[in-house]
Design a protein around this motif. Structure first.
Motif, short mmCIF file in Angstrom:
data_model
loop_
_atom_site.label_atom_id
_atom_site.label_comp_id
_atom_site.label_asym_id
_atom_site.label_seq_id
_atom_site.Cartn_x
_atom_site.Cartn_y
_atom_site.Cartn_z
N TRP A 96 51.20 39.27 43.76
CA TRP A 96 50.99 38.19 44.73
C TRP A 96 51.52 36.86 44.21
CZ3 TRP A 96 50.09 38.29 49.82
CH2 TRP A 96 49.68 39.51 50.37
N ARG A 135 39.41 28.10 60.03
CA ARG A 135 40.28 28.12 58.85
C ARG A 135 40.74 29.55 58.57
NH1 ARG A 135 40.48 28.82 53.14
NH2 ARG A 135 38.66 30.16 53.33
N GLN A 177 45.55 28.11 50.48
CA GLN A 177 44.15 28.48 50.77
C GLN A 177 43.94 29.99 50.58
OE1 GLN A 177 43.60 26.90 54.75
NE2 GLN A 177 42.51 25.09 53.96
N GLY A 178 44.86 30.78 51.12
CA GLY A 178 44.74 32.24 51.00
C GLY A 178 44.77 32.70 49.55
N LEU A 179 45.59 32.02 48.74
CA LEU A 179 45.63 32.34 47.31
C LEU A 179 44.26 32.12 46.67
CD1 LEU A 179 47.14 32.88 44.58
CD2 LEU A 179 47.45 30.40 44.44
N ASP A 233 41.36 32.08 48.22
CA ASP A 233 40.44 33.09 48.74
C ASP A 233 40.61 34.40 47.97
OD1 ASP A 233 39.05 31.71 50.89
OD2 ASP A 233 40.96 31.63 51.92
N MET A 234 41.88 34.76 47.71
CA MET A 234 42.14 35.99 46.95
C MET A 234 41.56 35.87 45.54
SD MET A 234 45.62 38.14 46.38
CE MET A 234 46.40 36.86 45.46
N ASP A 293 41.31 41.95 48.38
CA ASP A 293 40.62 40.93 47.58
C ASP A 293 40.53 39.63 48.37
OD1 ASP A 293 40.05 42.27 45.06
OD2 ASP A 293 42.21 42.38 44.78
N MET A 294 41.62 39.27 49.06
CA MET A 294 41.60 38.04 49.86
C MET A 294 40.57 38.16 50.99
SD MET A 294 44.65 35.94 51.66
CE MET A 294 44.94 37.19 52.88
N VAL A 316 44.56 31.19 57.93
CA VAL A 316 44.93 31.84 56.67
C VAL A 316 45.39 33.28 56.94
CG1 VAL A 316 44.03 32.72 54.45
CG2 VAL A 316 43.46 30.40 55.20
N GLY A 371 52.59 26.20 57.26
CA GLY A 371 52.16 27.42 56.57
C GLY A 371 51.83 27.24 55.10
N VAL A 372 52.27 26.15 54.48
CA VAL A 372 52.07 26.00 53.03
C VAL A 372 50.59 25.79 52.70
CG1 VAL A 372 52.47 24.45 51.06
CG2 VAL A 372 54.40 25.27 52.44
N ARG A 428 38.97 34.19 44.61
CA ARG A 428 37.51 34.38 44.68
C ARG A 428 37.16 35.86 44.89
NH1 ARG A 428 38.14 29.65 48.08
NH2 ARG A 428 37.91 27.83 46.71
N LEU A 435 53.15 37.06 55.60
CA LEU A 435 53.69 37.30 54.25
C LEU A 435 53.58 38.79 53.89
CD1 LEU A 435 52.25 34.29 52.15
CD2 LEU A 435 54.56 34.55 53.10
N GLY A 474 37.27 37.47 49.57
CA GLY A 474 37.14 36.03 49.31
C GLY A 474 36.88 35.26 50.60
N ALA A 498 57.22 32.58 48.96
CA ALA A 498 56.75 31.90 50.19
C ALA A 498 56.84 30.38 50.04
CB ALA A 498 55.32 32.31 50.51
N LEU A 510 55.01 37.01 45.42
CA LEU A 510 55.08 36.78 46.87
C LEU A 510 54.84 35.31 47.20
CD1 LEU A 510 53.10 39.86 48.30
CD2 LEU A 510 55.58 39.55 48.20
N LEU A 511 53.89 34.69 46.51
CA LEU A 511 53.56 33.29 46.73
C LEU A 511 54.74 32.39 46.33
CD1 LEU A 511 50.80 31.28 47.02
CD2 LEU A 511 51.48 30.92 44.65
N GLN A 533 48.89 33.38 58.42
CA GLN A 533 49.93 33.10 57.43
C GLN A 533 50.11 34.27 56.47
OE1 GLN A 533 52.18 31.00 57.15
NE2 GLN A 533 52.77 30.99 54.98
N TRP A 534 49.00 34.77 55.91
CA TRP A 534 49.11 35.86 54.92
C TRP A 534 49.44 37.19 55.59
CZ3 TRP A 534 49.23 35.87 49.58
CH2 TRP A 534 49.10 34.61 48.98
N GLU A 570 48.00 26.90 54.32
CA GLU A 570 47.31 28.18 54.48
C GLU A 570 47.70 29.17 53.38
OE1 GLU A 570 48.87 26.53 56.93
OE2 GLU A 570 47.07 25.86 58.01
N THR A 571 48.93 29.06 52.88
CA THR A 571 49.36 29.94 51.79
C THR A 571 48.53 29.65 50.55
OG1 THR A 571 51.60 30.03 52.67
CG2 THR A 571 51.33 30.60 50.35
#
Lengths: 204, 204
Positions: free
Chosen positions: B190, A182, B161-163, B165-166, A165-166, A186, B155-156, B168, A193, A169, B197, B193-194, A189-190, B158-159
């Motif tokens: 997730w 960017r 941002q990735g959330l 993106d997921m 899904d990410m 990302v 990393g925070v 979307r 994780l 996105g 993180a 996990l977030l 980092q992910w 990007e964490t």
């Protein structure tokens, strides 16, 4: 030069397959650039250097051509990614990067145009829904294999799903601007994780 | 009954604001249902019960109306989500669920139609690109606040941002089918996990 032309030496069946492939590739490129409203069988036939009649012999309807094209390209890309990791699960972060790459090129752009058109056009809806489900399952299976993920462990299936899904996105974020810088941060980092989550899954 | 009508008692400025708001709401609903090709100022004016002239007074062009509508609704939704968590960072998993909800309704559907149209229509491209960047920044800022994320830690950023993106990507997966069941499981996994993180970020 005066001898037997290449076309004559290639068996008819192979020529037909090559024509079909040219049409599928042209259809994905056309959809990615012009969107659904600008994509017709005629435009694709011209782009592929094929007569409109020949194009319609291979793909009787516009829906046949474009859903067929997205499916064909998705299969090609899946095969290509699997070939990058013949041993499987070698380097999870490299696998994550390759999976995300699936959603940043013309194939994703084309698929996105098709999905969005299908959400408001009745005759496209059921076919694209079915196609999306089939391609989604194949991609998920590939991701599980390449990441060496054990789906019998609680949460692992959802971890892999969330990653995909990410990735979609991130593809969306790349639609209007070049988001590569960017995205790379990302993904780093992910990817870390995810690696940790799969490595320390409950039940391990 | 026979007295002064409500419309007469409402100041002109307020009536104008109410008309504008009805047009914006009708524009998002129209875009979500019919897509960009089916969305015009006339269709929206009729849906909102406003004359075409009045609609064009508020929004001179089709681009003004639909980019304005997506921006207005995004601001409304952001304000509503902030209001759900007046203390901020109360329950991270609830915040993640609320953020993901941003991308599963008519607003995301409308925005998606606009983005995809902008990727193949020149006159829409720059405006939607700018709008997407502005809304994206606002959403990111809200997510950081509500999650209590410390972006000075490596990393925070990007964490978070990735959330988003997921989120979307999950919205995209909900476009053609009701994906609520699967989405809930992905969000639970997730979200955990977030939470981990962000809680164990380097430098803590």
């Amino acid at each position: 030069m005066g001898g037997v032309s290449t076309a004559d030496r290639v068996p008819k069946q192979d020529r037909s397959r090559a024509t079909r492939q040219r049409l599928l590739e042209a259809a994905v490129a056309c959809l990615a650039e012009r969107g659904w409203s600008g994509s017709t069988v005629s435009v694709v036939a011209e782009r592929a250097g094929v007569s409109r009649g020949a194009a319609q012999h291979h793909f009787p309807t516009r829906e046949d051509l474009f859903t067929g094209a997205v499916e064909y390209m998705a299969e090609e890309r899946t095969t290509a990614i699997r070939a990058l990791f013949p041993e499987g699960a070698a380097d999870r972060r490299a696998v994550v990067a390759a999976l995300v790459d699936l959603y940043t090129g013309p194939l994703f752009r084309a698929a996105l145009h098709l999905w969005v058109a299908a959400s408001s056009e009745e005759q496209l809806g059921p076919r694209v829904t079915e196609l999306e489900a089939r391609v989604g399952r194949e991609t998920h299976r590939m991701a599980v294999d390449l990441l060496g993920a054990d789906e019998s462990r609680p949460g692992v299936r959802e971890t892999v799903q969330g990653l995909l899904d990410m990735a979609r996105g991130l593809g969306l974020a790349n639609l209007l601007t070049d988001d590569a810088g960017r995205r790379e941060r990302v993904v780093a980092q992910w990817g870390a994780l995810l690696d940790e989550a799969l490595g320390h899954a409950p039940g391990a």
